[in-house]
Design a protein around this motif. Structure first.
Motif, PDB file in Angstrom:
ATOM      1  N   LEU A   4      41.009  -7.575 -58.025  1.00 25.54           N
ATOM      2  CA  LEU A   4      40.514  -8.784 -57.372  1.00 25.54           C
ATOM      3  C   LEU A   4      38.985  -8.807 -57.288  1.00 25.54           C
ATOM      4  O   LEU A   4      38.365  -9.864 -57.293  1.00 25.54           O
ATOM      5  CB  LEU A   4      41.095  -8.792 -55.953  1.00 25.54           C
ATOM      6  N   GLU A  30      40.424  -2.390 -55.461  1.00 30.29           N
ATOM      7  CA  GLU A  30      40.393  -3.711 -56.113  1.00 30.29           C
ATOM      8  C   GLU A  30      39.268  -3.819 -57.137  1.00 30.29           C
ATOM      9  O   GLU A  30      38.921  -4.906 -57.587  1.00 30.29           O
ATOM     10  CB  GLU A  30      40.262  -4.818 -55.057  1.00 30.29           C
ATOM     11  N   SER A 139      29.843 -12.721 -49.995  1.00 26.44           N
ATOM     12  CA  SER A 139      30.673 -12.799 -48.799  1.00 26.44           C
ATOM     13  C   SER A 139      30.296 -11.701 -47.807  1.00 26.44           C
ATOM     14  O   SER A 139      30.145 -10.543 -48.195  1.00 26.44           O
ATOM     15  CB  SER A 139      32.151 -12.645 -49.202  1.00 26.44           C
ATOM     16  N   ASP A 224      42.839  -4.790 -45.493  1.00 21.28           N
ATOM     17  CA  ASP A 224      43.452  -5.845 -46.320  1.00 21.28           C
ATOM     18  C   ASP A 224      42.868  -7.221 -45.974  1.00 21.28           C
ATOM     19  O   ASP A 224      42.620  -8.040 -46.864  1.00 21.28           O
ATOM     20  CB  ASP A 224      44.975  -5.867 -46.125  1.00 21.28           C
ATOM     21  N   PHE A 228      40.653  -9.747 -48.494  1.00 23.95           N
ATOM     22  CA  PHE A 228      40.934 -11.185 -48.634  1.00 23.95           C
ATOM     23  C   PHE A 228      39.663 -12.010 -48.386  1.00 23.95           C
ATOM     24  O   PHE A 228      39.301 -12.872 -49.194  1.00 23.95           O
ATOM     25  CB  PHE A 228      42.029 -11.582 -47.635  1.00 23.95           C
ATOM     26  N   SER A 231      37.025 -11.604 -51.107  1.00 25.81           N
ATOM     27  CA  SER A 231      37.393 -12.079 -52.450  1.00 25.81           C
ATOM     28  C   SER A 231      37.403 -13.604 -52.535  1.00 25.81           C
ATOM     29  O   SER A 231      37.348 -14.299 -51.518  1.00 25.81           O
ATOM     30  CB  SER A 231      38.774 -11.555 -52.826  1.00 25.81           C
ATOM     31  N   GLU A 232      37.540 -14.088 -53.735  1.00 29.32           N
ATOM     32  CA  GLU A 232      37.606 -15.539 -53.943  1.00 29.32           C
ATOM     33  C   GLU A 232      38.968 -16.118 -53.558  1.00 29.32           C
ATOM     34  O   GLU A 232      39.182 -17.324 -53.666  1.00 29.32           O
ATOM     35  CB  GLU A 232      37.239 -15.866 -55.388  1.00 29.32           C
ATOM     36  N   LYS A 233      39.890 -15.264 -53.119  1.00 27.46           N
ATOM     37  CA  LYS A 233      41.157 -15.763 -52.553  1.00 27.46           C
ATOM     38  C   LYS A 233      40.890 -16.547 -51.270  1.00 27.46           C
ATOM     39  O   LYS A 233      41.754 -17.258 -50.776  1.00 27.46           O
ATOM     40  CB  LYS A 233      42.102 -14.589 -52.246  1.00 27.46           C
ATOM     41  N   SER A 234      39.690 -16.372 -50.716  1.00 27.12           N
ATOM     42  CA  SER A 234      39.329 -17.101 -49.484  1.00 27.12           C
ATOM     43  C   SER A 234      38.118 -17.999 -49.748  1.00 27.12           C
ATOM     44  O   SER A 234      37.289 -18.201 -48.869  1.00 27.12           O
ATOM     45  CB  SER A 234      39.018 -16.117 -48.359  1.00 27.12           C
ATOM     46  N   SER A 235      38.056 -18.553 -50.958  1.00 23.96           N
ATOM     47  CA  SER A 235      36.835 -19.233 -51.413  1.00 23.96           C
ATOM     48  C   SER A 235      36.417 -20.451 -50.567  1.00 23.96           C
ATOM     49  O   SER A 235      35.261 -20.849 -50.608  1.00 23.96           O
ATOM     50  CB  SER A 235      36.987 -19.650 -52.876  1.00 23.96           C
TER      51      SER A 235
END
Ligand code: NAI
Length: 250
Positions: A4, A30, A139, A224, A228, A231-235
């Motif tokens: 990730l 990751e 971030s 964890d 999140f 990462s860009e999972k929370s963009s």
């Protein structure tokens, strides 16, 4: 290295123990390169030994309550990795618990200096480095605490510092968005680390009873959440105070 966070560089303060160490491990897993910084260099070195060997890693000594030390850290990290970090996780923290009427000035100042001023200094130095490098994605994850929302007996200094981190996070999220920096914080509940080892068993028993999931959390569970938010999972998430508490004080 796939993952990730492949190709990204993360700076983690408090990386020598507990939550910070677990964050270093999760970020490296990751695919992120990791700069683990702690006031205890030996412990930061020990963290490095635990990390994924496929990514670049290095331990640093820093006192987050000193602007000179924080600025030196950012300079050294940029030099060693030939790039500015695009992820910062601020996990350095201390407790000096005392009832308010018995709280001495030094215990108050020490906790504010490390937990709140330290977080401000790293947010500022990191923000400047990212802005200067014109990075496209960055971030910051600040570690606050659920007691920053609720208060806690014996922790006027600590709760105030952690409330401060929430205000700092939201303000930084507003100000740093134009530099492509998202800023969020995590509010852990009670987590099994050296910090909570000194809490009396009886008190911990009550905390567990008040926690809907009926247990303490593990450092990996905070890590964890940090992965999140890093990462860009929370963009599209910025300025959030994410509670990771097993439901305590929701
Ligand atoms: P810990 O005591 O295991 O780790 C804290 C680390 O910060 C240590 O390695 C310590 O050497 C480092 N540190 C202390 N002062 C420093 C300074 N001036 N400069 C650089 N590093 C410094 O504690 P833990 O539990 O891992 O805590 C990590 C963060 O999570 C802290 O901010 C803490 O307040 C927060 N937190 C912890 C909770 C818990 O239940 N363990 C609950 C809520 C928040």
């Amino acid at each position: 290295m796939a993952g990730l966070l492949a190709g990204r560089l993360a700076l983690v303060t408090g990386g020598g123990s507990g939550i910070g160490r677990a964050v270093c491990q999760a970020l490296a897993k990751e695919g992120a390169a990791v700069a683990a910084a702690d006031i205890n260099r030996q412990q930061a070195e020990e963290t490095i030994q635990l990390l994924n060997k496929d990514v670049q890693t290095k331990a640093y000594e820093v006192d987050v309550s000193s602007s000179a030390s924080v600025n030196t850290l950012l300079g050294n990290v940029k030099q060693d990795f030939s790039v500015a970090p695009c992820i910062a996780v601020n996990a350095a923290g201390i407790t000096r618990d005392k009832f308010l009427l018995k709280m001495d000035e030094k215990s108050f100042d020490d906790v504010i200096n490390v937990n709140l001023k330290g977080t401000y200094l790293v947010n500022q130095a990191f923000g400047r480095a990212v802005a200067e490098a014109k990075l496209e994605l960055a971030s910051i994850v600040n570690i606050s605490s659920i007691v920053g929302k609720t208060g806690n007996i014996g922790q006027a200094n600590y709760a105030a510092s952690k409330s401060g981190v929430i205000g700092l996070t939201k303000t930084a999220a507003m100000e740093l968005a134009k530099f492509n920096i998202r800023v969020n914080c995590v509010l852990p509940g009670f987590i099994q680390t050296p910090m909570t080892e000194t809490v009396p068993e009886k008190v911990m028993g009550v905390v567990v009873m008040l926690t809907p999931l009926m247990r303490m959390g593990k450092p990996e569970e905070i890590a964890d959440a940090c992965v999140f938010l890093a990462s860009e999972k929370s963009s599209f998430i910025t300025g959030v105070a994410l509670e990771v508490t097993g439901g305590l004080n929701m």
